[in-house]
Design a protein around this motif. Structure first.
Motif, PDB file in Angstrom:
ATOM      1  N   MET A 172       0.951  -1.254   0.026  1.00 52.48           N
ATOM      2  CA  MET A 172       0.085  -0.171  -0.041  1.00 52.48           C
ATOM      3  C   MET A 172       0.695   1.243   0.062  1.00 52.48           C
ATOM      4  O   MET A 172       0.700   2.254  -1.008  1.00 52.48           O
ATOM      5  N   ASN A 173       1.873   1.294   0.758  1.00 54.39           N
ATOM      6  CA  ASN A 173       2.891   2.331   0.808  1.00 54.39           C
ATOM      7  C   ASN A 173       3.519   2.416  -0.393  1.00 54.39           C
ATOM      8  O   ASN A 173       3.580   3.834  -0.817  1.00 54.39           O
ATOM      9  N   LYS A 174       3.836   1.450  -1.129  1.00 54.67           N
ATOM     10  CA  LYS A 174       4.491   1.631  -2.546  1.00 54.67           C
ATOM     11  C   LYS A 174       3.603   2.248  -3.635  1.00 54.67           C
ATOM     12  O   LYS A 174       3.991   2.996  -4.269  1.00 54.67           O
ATOM     13  N   LEU A 175       2.422   1.655  -3.304  1.00 54.02           N
ATOM     14  CA  LEU A 175       1.424   2.598  -4.310  1.00 54.02           C
ATOM     15  C   LEU A 175       1.086   3.980  -4.202  1.00 54.02           C
ATOM     16  O   LEU A 175       1.122   4.676  -5.156  1.00 54.02           O
ATOM     17  N   LYS A 176       1.299   4.507  -2.831  1.00 57.34           N
ATOM     18  CA  LYS A 176       1.350   5.876  -2.614  1.00 57.34           C
ATOM     19  C   LYS A 176       2.432   6.483  -3.085  1.00 57.34           C
ATOM     20  O   LYS A 176       2.474   7.647  -3.754  1.00 57.34           O
ATOM     21  N   LEU A 177       3.699   5.821  -3.137  1.00 57.66           N
ATOM     22  CA  LEU A 177       4.831   6.283  -3.711  1.00 57.66           C
ATOM     23  C   LEU A 177       4.635   6.714  -5.165  1.00 57.66           C
ATOM     24  O   LEU A 177       4.960   7.545  -5.600  1.00 57.66           O
ATOM     25  N   ILE A 178       4.195   5.391  -5.926  1.00 57.22           N
ATOM     26  CA  ILE A 178       3.963   5.761  -7.274  1.00 57.22           C
ATOM     27  C   ILE A 178       2.893   6.693  -7.589  1.00 57.22           C
ATOM     28  O   ILE A 178       3.073   7.400  -8.495  1.00 57.22           O
ATOM     29  N   ILE A 179       1.798   6.754  -6.793  1.00 60.69           N
ATOM     30  CA  ILE A 179       0.940   7.675  -7.157  1.00 60.69           C
ATOM     31  C   ILE A 179       1.402   9.158  -7.025  1.00 60.69           C
ATOM     32  O   ILE A 179       1.378   9.944  -7.893  1.00 60.69           O
ATOM     33  N   LYS A 180       2.459   9.404  -5.933  1.00 59.47           N
ATOM     34  CA  LYS A 180       2.796  10.579  -5.770  1.00 59.47           C
ATOM     35  C   LYS A 180       3.787  11.063  -6.951  1.00 59.47           C
ATOM     36  O   LYS A 180       3.677  12.004  -7.602  1.00 59.47           O
ATOM     37  N   ARG A 181       4.716  10.041  -7.421  1.00 57.92           N
ATOM     38  CA  ARG A 181       5.753  10.220  -8.506  1.00 57.92           C
ATOM     39  C   ARG A 181       4.604  10.631  -9.969  1.00 57.92           C
ATOM     40  O   ARG A 181       5.148  11.556 -10.416  1.00 57.92           O
ATOM     41  N   GLU A 182       3.827   9.755 -10.061  1.00 57.11           N
ATOM     42  CA  GLU A 182       2.894  10.151 -11.332  1.00 57.11           C
ATOM     43  C   GLU A 182       2.354  11.212 -11.397  1.00 57.11           C
ATOM     44  O   GLU A 182       2.304  12.122 -12.089  1.00 57.11           O
ATOM     45  N   PHE A 183       1.653  11.915  -9.859  1.00 58.26           N
ATOM     46  CA  PHE A 183       1.059  13.064 -10.040  1.00 58.26           C
ATOM     47  C   PHE A 183       2.191  14.152 -10.300  1.00 58.26           C
ATOM     48  O   PHE A 183       1.929  15.034 -11.062  1.00 58.26           O
ATOM     49  N   PHE A 184       3.263  14.085  -9.554  1.00 59.76           N
ATOM     50  CA  PHE A 184       4.300  15.165  -9.620  1.00 59.76           C
ATOM     51  C   PHE A 184       4.946  15.305 -11.126  1.00 59.76           C
ATOM     52  O   PHE A 184       5.131  16.228 -11.650  1.00 59.76           O
ATOM     53  N   ALA A 185       5.110  13.894 -11.707  1.00 56.89           N
ATOM     54  CA  ALA A 185       5.686  13.927 -13.139  1.00 56.89           C
ATOM     55  C   ALA A 185       4.725  14.852 -14.043  1.00 56.89           C
ATOM     56  O   ALA A 185       5.138  15.301 -14.944  1.00 56.89           O
ATOM     57  N   LYS A 186       3.461  14.453 -13.712  1.00 58.01           N
ATOM     58  CA  LYS A 186       2.365  15.087 -14.687  1.00 58.01           C
ATOM     59  C   LYS A 186       2.378  16.625 -14.405  1.00 58.01           C
ATOM     60  O   LYS A 186       2.517  17.601 -15.185  1.00 58.01           O
ATOM     61  N   VAL A 187       2.360  17.097 -13.013  1.00 56.41           N
ATOM     62  CA  VAL A 187       1.784  18.455 -12.519  1.00 56.41           C
ATOM     63  C   VAL A 187       3.109  19.429 -12.884  1.00 56.41           C
ATOM     64  O   VAL A 187       3.192  20.527 -13.295  1.00 56.41           O
ATOM     65  N   ARG A 188       4.547  18.786 -12.697  1.00 61.22           N
ATOM     66  CA  ARG A 188       5.514  19.516 -12.945  1.00 61.22           C
ATOM     67  C   ARG A 188       5.745  19.637 -14.353  1.00 61.22           C
ATOM     68  O   ARG A 188       6.789  20.623 -14.826  1.00 61.22           O
ATOM     69  N   ASN A 189       5.233  18.950 -15.129  1.00 57.25           N
ATOM     70  CA  ASN A 189       5.572  19.126 -16.697  1.00 57.25           C
ATOM     71  C   ASN A 189       5.297  20.303 -17.024  1.00 57.25           C
ATOM     72  O   ASN A 189       4.103  21.182 -16.597  1.00 57.25           O
ATOM     73  N   LYS A 190       6.079  21.053 -17.818  1.00 53.84           N
ATOM     74  CA  LYS A 190       5.734  22.482 -18.482  1.00 53.84           C
ATOM     75  C   LYS A 190       4.354  22.559 -19.346  1.00 53.84           C
ATOM     76  O   LYS A 190       3.661  23.516 -19.180  1.00 53.84           O
TER      77      LYS A 190
END
Lengths: 438, 311
Positions: A1-19
Motif C-alpha cells: 500500500m505504501n508503495k502504491l502511494k509512492l507511485i501515485i505521488k511520483r506520477e502526480f508530480f511528473a504530470k504536474v511539474r511538466n511544463k
C-alpha cells in the motif's frame, strides 16, 4: 500500500511539474473565455451598426409607418429619382442594400417579384426582417380587400402560452429544458474529453517507461498491478487538479468578462429572430425567468454533482485501464493506432447518442439502453440525469460500470504484465489474446 | 558452504515455446555466480523468476532456505541488461524514489545515497536530469540504485556494457567488495574474460537447459585436454622425440640447433599422467617451462554448447 502511494505521488508530480501541464492549465481557460468574449463582442458590434437600405416602392402599397427605422435597419426613400439612378446611388453610396417593390396587377405577383440588391450577400437576419416587414403589410392589404376587418383580426389575435406543470403541481418552463440539456451535454462532453486526454496520458506514460527501459527495474520492486494502478490514480489526481484550477479560473474570468462586455445572453441567444418574435420572447422570458430560477434551484444539484464524480471516475478508470494495456502492448505511440479505434468509438457513440437521442427523449429506449452499457453509460447517463432518472436505473448502471471496470482492470493487468517486457514485434490482437493465458 | 539461493526444477513456457526446461541452480552464499549462455538460452527468464517479475509454471525458488515471498524483493538488487531511468526526472529524486520502492525509508535512503554519490564521485549530478547525463554516467546511477539497499542477493545482467574500461574496473572492484562484505552475486554475461576474473561458480545455459554447472575450477579440470606445454634445454638424449612419441602424443615440436633445446606440446595417453611425463622429461634434460594447457571459460563455453548441439 505504501508503495502504491509512492507511485501515485511520483506520477502526480511528473504530470504536474511538466511544463505543458502548466501551460495548458493556465492558457486553456484564458483561451476559452477569450474566444467567448471575442465572439460576444463581435456579435454585439455587428448588431450595433445600423444598416441603411435604400428603397423604391412603385406599388405604392407600403406606408411610411412600415419604413420606420428598427434597431438595426434604417430605410431611405429613393422614389423621387429614377430606379437606375437610385440603384447606382446605393451602389456607390454608404448603403447596405437596395429594396425594389415593383407595381404589379396582383398582390401575389408583387410578393414574388420584390427585389433586393446588395454589394455582398445580405445577412439572413436583414432579409428576414425585410421580408417580415413587407409580408405584414401585404397580408394586411389582402385581408382588407377580401372584406375582412383587419383591425378586428388584430384585436382577436392571441398568443397562447402553455404553462407546463408536473403532477405534483410545480410550475415548469419550456426554457428549463434547454438549460437541463445544456447541463447534461456539457457534463457528458466533459467526461469524454477527460477520458480521451488523460487516458492518452496514462498510455504515453506506460510507453515512456517501456522505451526508457526503466520498467524492469521498477517491476523488480513493485507488482505490475501496483504500478499500473498507481499510474492511473496519479494521473487522475493530476487531471482533477487541472479541472479544479480551470473551474476557479473560468469562474473568475467569466465574472470579469461579464462585467467588462456586459454580454447579456438574451441578445446573443435571440439575435437571429425577427423583431416581432424577440418582443414576444422578451415578454415570455420576463415572466418565466423566475420559474427557471426556481426550477434550477429545485434541480438536484448535489446528487447530480455526486453522480458526475462517480461516473467520471468510473468511466475514467474503465478506459484508462484499457489505455494502459494498449501502452504496454506497443513500443511506441505510432503503433497504438490499430488499438485506439475500439476505445474511441464507444466514447464518440456516447456523445452522438446524447446529442441525437437524449435531447429529444431523455427516457427513450435508446437513451436508457446506452445509459446502462458501461462503455457509454458515464456519458449518456450524465446527459439524462438532469431530467431525473429512476434510482434503480442509476444503481444498475453503476453496478454494471463497476463490474466491467473490475473485469477490465483484470484484463489490462494481464496484458500489462506481459506487454511491458515485450519489445520489438508489434503485437496483433491474437498475440494479446495469447498473453491472457500466460 | 550453504546455498543462499536454490532454484529447483524450474519450468517456464511461453505458449508453445519452452524458455526453461526443468532447470536447477544452486548459488552458494557470498560467492559470485556466473550465469552464462548464448542469447535466448533462458538466462533472463530465470532472473525474472528470481525477481518475481514472472511466475514459473512449476518448480520452486528458495532464498535463505525459505520459499521466495513478495517481501524478499527488498533483499534482492537487480540491474537488468536493458536498463534505464526516467529521463525527465532529476537524478537524486529518482534514486530516492527507487530506493523507497525497495522499502527503504526516505531518511535512510538519503544518507546512503549521499555516501555512494561521494564514493563514485558523482555528487554534482544530484540535481541534474537524467537526459543530461551520458550513458556511462547513467549506468553509475543505476549501479548505486541496485546496491543501495544492501541486498543479500545482487543480480547483474551484463553489468559492464556501456562502461568505459576505467569505470568498468571501478564497478568490478565494487562488486568484489560487496562480495567480500557478504553479498551473493549472480552475474549474467557473454563476456568470458570477466567470468574468469570474477566468478567462482558458473552455470551454463543452452536451449532452455542448464547444461553445465559447478565450481569454475572443477569445470576447468573436467574440460582439461591433458596437453602440456614444455620447454627444455640441455637435452642429453638426442633421440628424445622418438622415445617420447612412443608413450605420449606430440602435437607440435620446435627443435633448436644441434637438438639442444626444444619447445613441445605433448598430450598424455590414456595410462599416463602428468607426473609420468615430467619424470620422463627430467631424466633427459633440464625443464625450463612445464605447464598444463587449461581451457579458458570461452573455450569451455563453446565446447559445451557444441557438445549440447550434437546430442
Amino acid at each position: 500500500m505504501n508503495k502504491l502511494k509512492l507511485i501515485i505521488k511520483r506520477e502526480f508530480f511528473a504530470k504536474v511539474r511538466n511544463k505543458t501541464f502548466l501551460v495548458m492549465t493556465i492558457l486553456s481557460p484564458l483561451l476559452v473565455v477569450g474566444l467567448g468574449a471575442l465572439v460576444g463582442y463581435l456579435s454585439k458590434v455587428n448588431q450595433d451598426s445600423i444598416k441603411i437600405i435604400g428603397y423604391v416602392d412603385d406599388s405604392q402599397l407600403l406606408i411610411t409607418k412600415d419604413f420606420d427605422s428598427s434597431k438595426t435597419i434604417e430605410y431611405k426613400d429613393l422614389s423621387n429619382v429614377d430606379i437606375v439612378i437610385a440603384k447606382s446611388q446605393v451602389e456607390h453610396g454608404d448603403f447596405y442594400g437596395f429594396l425594389y417593390v415593383p407595381k404589379k396587377d396582383s398582390i401575389s405577383n408583387i410578393a414574388t417579384s420584390i427585389e433586393f440588391y446588395s454589394k455582398e450577400p445580405p445577412s439572413l437576419q436583414v432579409i428576414s426582417e425585410v421580408e417580415g416587414m413587407v409580408g405584414y403589410r401585404l397580408n394586411y392589404i389582402l385581408l382588407e380587400r377580401n372584406g375582412i376587418d383587419s383591425e378586428a383580426l388584430d384585436a382577436s389575435k392571441i398568443n397562447p402560452n402553455i404553462k407546463i406543470l408536473s403532477f405534483s403541481g410545480e410550475k415548469s418552463s419550456k426554457l428549463i429544458r434547454g438549460v437541463k440539456i445544456a447541463i447534461g451535454l456539457s457534463a457528458g462532453y466533459l467526461i469524454m474529453m477527460f477520458i480521451i486526454i488523460y487516458g492518452a496520458m496514462v498510455m504515453r506514460s506506460v510507453i515512456e517507461e517501456k522505451t526508457s527501459r526503466i520498467i524492469e527495474v521498477i517491476i523488480s520492486s513493485v507488482k505490475p498491478f501496483q504500478l499500473m494502478m498507481g499510474k492511473i490514480i496519479g494521473t487522475a489526481l493530476a487531471g482533477l487538479l487541472q479541472f479544479s484550477i480551470w473551474g476557479v479560473i473560468l469562474l473568475i474570468l467569466s465574472i470579469v468578462a461579464t462585467a467588462m462586455f456586459g454580454a447579456d445572453t438574451t441578445s446573443i441567444g435571440t439575435g437571429n429572430l425577427p423583431m416581432q418574435e424577440v418582443e414576444v420572447l422578451d415578454v415570455v422570458a420576463k415572466t418565466e425567468m423566475q420559474i427557471i430560477i426556481e426550477e434550477l434551484i429545485r434541480l438536484p444539484v448535489l446528487p447530480i454533482f455526486l453522480a458526475f464524480i462517480v461516473y467520471f471516475l468510473g468511466g475514467y478508470l474503465l478506459y484508462s485501464a484499457l489505455y494502459a494495456a494498449i501502452g504496454a502492448a506497443v513500443d511506441n505511440e505510432t503503433d497504438t493506432q490499430q488499438f485506439m479505434l475500439p476505445v474511441i468509438i464507444p466514447l464518440i457513440l456516447g456523445v452522438y447518442i446524447g446529442f441525437a437521442s437524449v435531447v429529444n427523449e431523455p427516457h427513450g429506449t435508446i437513451a436508457t439502453i446506452f445509459s446502462m452499457i458501461p462503455f457509454t453509460s458515464p456519458i449518456v447517463m450524465m446527459m439524462r440525469l438532469p431530467f431525473g432518472v429512476p434510482w434503480w436505473q442509476i444503481v444498475i448502471s453503476l453496478l454494471l460500470l463497476l463490474g466491467t471496470f473490475i473485469l477490465m482492470v483484470w484484463f489490462a493487468a494481464k496484458v500489462y504484465r506481459i506487454g511491458i517486457l515485450m519489445y520489438g514485434k508489434k503485437p496483433t490482437y491474437r498475440d494479446i489474446y495469447k498473453w491472457l493465458k500466460y | 558452504m550453504s546455498n543462499l539461493l536454490v532454484a529447483e526444477n524450474i519450468v517456464k513456457k511461453y505458449g508453445d515455446f519452452t524458455a526453461l526446461n526443468d532447470v536447477t541452480i544452486k548459488v552458494p552464499e557470498a560467492s559470485i555466480f556466473g550465469l552464462l549462455g548464448p542469447n535466448g538460452a533462458g538466462k533472463t527468464s530465470l532472473i525474472r523468476i528470481i525477481n518475481q517479475i514472472i511466475i514459473p509454471d512449476s518448480g520452486s525458488v528458495m532464498l535463505d532456505g525459505k520459499p521466495l515471498t513478495p517481501n524478499d524483493i527488498q533483499h534482492i538488487g537487480y540491474m537488468p541488461e536493458e536498463r534505464g531511468l526516467y529521463k525527465g526526472m532529476k537524478v537524486g529524486e529518482q534514486a530516492l524514489y527507487l530506493a523507497q520502492l525497495k522499502g527503504m525509508t526516505r531518511y535512510d535512503a538519503k544518507k546512503k545515497l549521499s555516501f555512494w554519490f561521494d564514493k563514485l564521485e558523482i555528487r554534482d549530478w544530484w540535481g541534474k536530469k537524467v537526459q543530461e547525463l551520458s550513458k556511462g554516467m547513467a549506468q553509475k546511477v543505476q549501479f548505486i540504485v541496485t546496491v543501495l539497499h544492501q541486498p543479500k542477493l545482487l543480480i547483474f545482467d551484463e553489468p559492464f556494457s556501456g562502461f568505459d574500461p576505467i569505470n568498468a574496473n571501478l564497478i568490478k572492484d565494487e562488486i568484489l567488495k560487496l562480495r567480500d562484505a557478504g553479498a551473493t552475486v549472480i552475474f549474467s554475461t557473454h563476456r568470458m574474460e570477466s567470468v574468469e576474473e570474477l566468478c567462482e561458480y558458473i552455470a551454463l545455459f543452452d536451449k532452455s537447459n542448464n547444461i553445465l554447472d559447478g565450481k569454475l575450477s572443477d569445470i576447468k579440470r573436467k574440460f582439461k585436454s591433458n596437453i602440456f606445454e614444455v620447454e627444455m634445454y640441455d637435452i642429453k638424449n638426442k633421440l628424445l622425440l622418438n622415445e617420447l612419441s612412443e608413450n605420449f602424443d606430440i602435437l607440435s615440436s620446435n627443435i633448436g640447433p644441434g637438438n639442444n633445446d626444444a619447445s613441445l606440446q605433448v598430450k598424455l595417453k590414456d595410462a599416463k599422467d602428468s607426473n609420468d611425463l615430467i619424470q620422463y622429461l627430467a631424466m633427459h634434460g633440464s625443464i625450463a617451462k612445464y605447464s598444463e594447457m587449461i581451457p579458458d571459460a570461452n573455450e569451455i563455453f563453446i565446447k559445451a554448447i557444441e557438445q549440447n548441439a550434437k546430442k
